[in-house]
Design a protein around this motif. Structure first.
Motif, mmCIF file in Angstrom:
data_model
loop_
_atom_site.group_PDB
_atom_site.id
_atom_site.type_symbol
_atom_site.label_atom_id
_atom_site.label_comp_id
_atom_site.label_asym_id
_atom_site.label_seq_id
_atom_site.Cartn_x
_atom_site.Cartn_y
_atom_site.Cartn_z
ATOM 1 N N UNK A 249 70.492 9.388 70.844
ATOM 2 C CA UNK A 249 69.857 9.149 69.467
ATOM 3 C C UNK A 249 70.086 7.979 68.709
ATOM 4 N N UNK A 250 69.323 7.244 68.217
ATOM 5 C CA UNK A 250 69.794 5.875 67.302
ATOM 6 C C UNK A 250 69.077 5.986 66.179
ATOM 7 N N UNK A 251 69.867 5.861 65.136
ATOM 8 C CA UNK A 251 69.242 5.840 63.826
ATOM 9 C C UNK A 251 69.862 4.898 62.735
ATOM 10 N N UNK A 252 69.228 3.971 61.838
ATOM 11 C CA UNK A 252 69.719 3.191 60.819
ATOM 12 C C UNK A 252 69.776 4.174 59.822
ATOM 13 N N UNK A 253 71.015 4.213 58.878
ATOM 14 C CA UNK A 253 70.726 4.920 57.559
ATOM 15 C C UNK A 253 70.299 4.275 56.631
ATOM 16 N N UNK A 254 69.136 3.672 56.656
ATOM 17 C CA UNK A 254 68.699 2.919 55.595
ATOM 18 C C UNK A 254 67.479 3.322 54.838
ATOM 19 N N UNK A 255 67.042 4.461 55.615
ATOM 20 C CA UNK A 255 65.787 5.181 54.886
ATOM 21 C C UNK A 255 66.343 6.221 53.452
ATOM 22 N N UNK A 256 65.255 6.175 52.425
ATOM 23 C CA UNK A 256 65.843 6.852 51.276
ATOM 24 C C UNK A 256 65.575 8.514 51.227
ATOM 25 N N UNK A 257 65.022 8.790 52.354
ATOM 26 C CA UNK A 257 64.835 10.400 52.465
ATOM 27 C C UNK A 257 65.089 11.079 53.709
ATOM 28 N N UNK A 258 65.060 12.183 53.786
ATOM 29 C CA UNK A 258 65.560 12.799 55.124
ATOM 30 C C UNK A 258 64.097 12.443 56.243
ATOM 31 N N UNK A 259 63.136 12.712 56.033
ATOM 32 C CA UNK A 259 61.847 12.421 56.754
ATOM 33 C C UNK A 259 61.956 10.868 57.375
ATOM 34 N N UNK A 260 62.227 9.968 56.653
ATOM 35 C CA UNK A 260 62.233 8.533 57.010
ATOM 36 C C UNK A 260 63.584 8.535 57.874
ATOM 37 N N UNK A 261 64.685 8.986 57.491
ATOM 38 C CA UNK A 261 65.842 8.958 58.188
ATOM 39 C C UNK A 261 65.704 9.486 59.604
ATOM 40 N N UNK A 262 64.910 10.529 59.845
ATOM 41 C CA UNK A 262 64.697 11.316 61.163
ATOM 42 C C UNK A 262 63.760 10.406 61.944
ATOM 43 N N UNK A 263 62.705 9.624 61.137
ATOM 44 C CA UNK A 263 61.630 8.823 61.940
ATOM 45 C C UNK A 263 62.538 7.870 62.628
ATOM 46 N N UNK A 264 63.741 7.380 61.969
ATOM 47 C CA UNK A 264 64.560 6.357 62.818
ATOM 48 C C UNK A 264 65.289 6.882 64.026
ATOM 49 N N UNK A 265 65.177 8.276 64.289
ATOM 50 C CA UNK A 265 66.146 9.051 65.034
ATOM 51 C C UNK A 265 65.370 9.053 66.300
ATOM 52 N N UNK A 266 64.125 8.293 66.549
ATOM 53 C CA UNK A 266 63.658 8.368 67.745
ATOM 54 C C UNK A 266 62.479 9.464 67.846
ATOM 55 N N UNK A 267 62.189 10.021 68.788
ATOM 56 C CA UNK A 267 61.038 10.925 68.959
ATOM 57 C C UNK A 267 61.605 12.556 68.977
ATOM 58 N N UNK A 268 62.840 12.649 68.641
ATOM 59 C CA UNK A 268 63.163 14.168 68.531
ATOM 60 C C UNK A 268 64.041 14.314 67.323
ATOM 61 N N UNK A 269 64.083 15.529 67.158
ATOM 62 C CA UNK A 269 65.000 16.007 66.085
ATOM 63 C C UNK A 269 65.750 17.287 66.429
ATOM 64 N N UNK A 270 67.154 17.342 66.060
ATOM 65 C CA UNK A 270 67.946 18.593 66.582
ATOM 66 C C UNK A 270 68.653 19.059 65.660
ATOM 67 N N UNK A 271 68.900 20.429 65.730
ATOM 68 C CA UNK A 271 69.786 21.004 64.714
ATOM 69 C C UNK A 271 70.711 21.905 65.541
#
Length: 189
Positions: free
Chosen positions: A23-45
């Motif tokens: 998973x690759x993400x750039x922490x430049x988004x201002x909210x959780x949903x934007x940040x997770x959009x940068x995480x690719x096509x999956x979300x994991x907990x």
């Protein structure tokens, strides 16, 4: 339970394939949903409950859709451990938790201290502590109290606050952070 998606691939097989993906993400988004959009096509907990001894490590969102079976597993995991009662956990809370976890760049699962609380459990806790809200978002499946061994309360709170998507409470003396999908606000020290 083995579920298939119509193509013959089981849910576990599909999740295993995605879990192996970096998973690759750039922490430049201002909210959780934007940040997770940068995480690719999956979300994991990833979480563990010291109260029940249970652990969960699941991909709950793939390509724009929440996975009903994974969400049901999360609902069960985050149940009121005192009574066994459970409700549907608000996906926004899970998204905030997942985004904060990713921002901290840890593989350690959260230790979940409290997820859903029945009104009876909340009233009992409130009678023992003035730190429990009468109308707690825990009673609506919109909050979780979490801890990480590898991160301080301050580090966890900063990550959750960076999501700008809900409430963040710092409970330094008790060593946990409250995260919820209510109004954006913060408290504690």
């Amino acid at each position: 339970m083995t579920m298939t998606n119509g193509s013959g691939m089981t849910r576990r097989g599909l999740l295993g394939a995605f879990a192996a993906t970096a998973l690759i993400a750039a922490p430049t988004y201002s909210n959780a949903f934007g940040f997770l959009r940068g995480a690719g096509d999956i979300r994991r907990i990833r979480m563990h409950s010291g109260r029940t001894g249970e652990s969960i490590d699941t991909i709950y969102w793939i390509e724009g859709k929440y996975i009903p079976e994974a969400m049901a597993e999360i609902n069960h995991f985050m149940r009121d451990w005192r009574s066994g009662a459970r409700i549907e956990i608000d996906a926004r809370t899970i998204d905030i938790m997942a985004a904060a976890h990713r921002m901290m760049d840890v593989t350690e699962p959260y230790l979940m201290l409290s997820g859903y609380r029945s009104p009876q459990t909340n009233a009992m806790l409130r009678s023992r502590s003035r730190g429990v809200a009468k109308t707690s978002l825990h009673m609506h499946g919109k909050a979780a109290d979490l801890r990480l061994k590898s991160r301080s309360v301050g580090q966890m709170a900063k990550a959750a606050e960076a999501c700008a998507s809900g409430g963040v409470g710092r409970y330094s003396r008790s060593n946990f952070v409250h995260m919820d999908c209510g109004p954006v606000r913060s408290w504690g020290g």
